[in-house]
Design a protein around this motif. Sequence first.
Motif: not given
Length: 421
Positions: A316-340
């Motif tokens: 889960f920690s690595k998942a969070m790291d990759w989601y954050l990389k994507s979310a920082d670019q404004g990618y909505a599905p990654a932001q949603h997955n961080i919320g999950i």
Amino acid sequence: MLQDGSQTFQAVHPITKDSIDSPHPSTPGKPVFIDVQFDPVSHKPIVLWGDVVQAFEDALHIRYNSRVVPFLKGADLNPLVPHRIAAMPEVVLDIVVRGNPVRTETASPQEKVPGTSPMSYQEQTGKTDNSIINTTSVIRRNPVYGLENAAMENYTHIDRPPTVSPSARAPQSLSTTTTLTSDVTPQPQPMGNIIPSRAPQGTSATAGTDDLTQIMFSAGQGGAKAQVSLGDMYKDGRKVHQDYQAAMDWYSKAAEQGDADGQRQVGYFYHVGLGVSKDYIKAMEWYHKASDQGNAIAQCNIGVLYYRGSGVPQDFSKAMDWYLKSADQGYAPAQHNIGILYYKGDGVPQDYYQAMEWFIKAANKGYAAAQDYTGILYHNGEGVTKDINKAIEWYKKAARQGDAKAKGRLDRLKQRGHTIE
């Protein structure tokens, strides 16, 4: 040969050299159909220059619009022997001749098959509707190809025409809708939006055009962005028959040139098993190639693989790291997955307030799953003050985009007496 055993042709029409740059060019001659040859090793469609000269004795070169179509070359950049060009059955090519065009006995498919109907308007003008000109008759073929195996390996940029009919493939799309009710543990959105033109990095379209013939020509000449666009068309069945294998072929060509969208799409096809066998390891490899170039969708999908433990140990920690990389670019599905992750407490302390912040970011971008989750949090009073009216508004936003779970929640609220306008 195509799968149904029919022959494919390249439509051409002659135009004199003197009239090319003339302000009043002569009217092109009636289309002539040249046999398209399929090499038994590479299965690539080509037109032999010898067949062109047989039809037009004074042929100089072949053009598509204002561009000269070059002979295919080997690794040493010398033209392959016998001389040949990549076939483009969906368009009508110009044969530039010295003077008045001289035609031999080469005939159109209709002239070779007694009893067939006259040529259609599309065949006469070359304005086709993405169909391939075929006939089921047995016609004269070049008895000797003279193609060398080593040479054929050098022109992988030649691409096959679309298939006549769609073959049996995997389902067109995979469901990404999850059970998101207030009393059922919600799951993450898996892939998010996979359409390259909506990726944060920009569009993969060819010079802003959706013209099939231009895209096919550019892709056949090695344009990576055009190859991705053509892959998108085959994936979605847009202007061509849906064909996941053909889509994968085009994406692979772009990926091999280092195109991030092509690499990400190859990864996705391996991830879900479209046109190829499902292979999480290969998916991860291609996602990493794209993510190294900053592709936000690939970064998000790497996070999904770690979240689910697909091809890698669940982390889960690595998942969070990759989601954050994507979310920082404004990618909505990654932001949603961080919320999950915050909603469930996966790899982080459970925090409804943080979950709401991330859901709102994605919801404000129009991401339906995040809009639905925002409604759930307002509905349950998790991280925010409970507010059924706000919950209904967010459910409605998601439902308008076709979110089935949000529609179901609205129906249940209506049955309980709530006003749903």
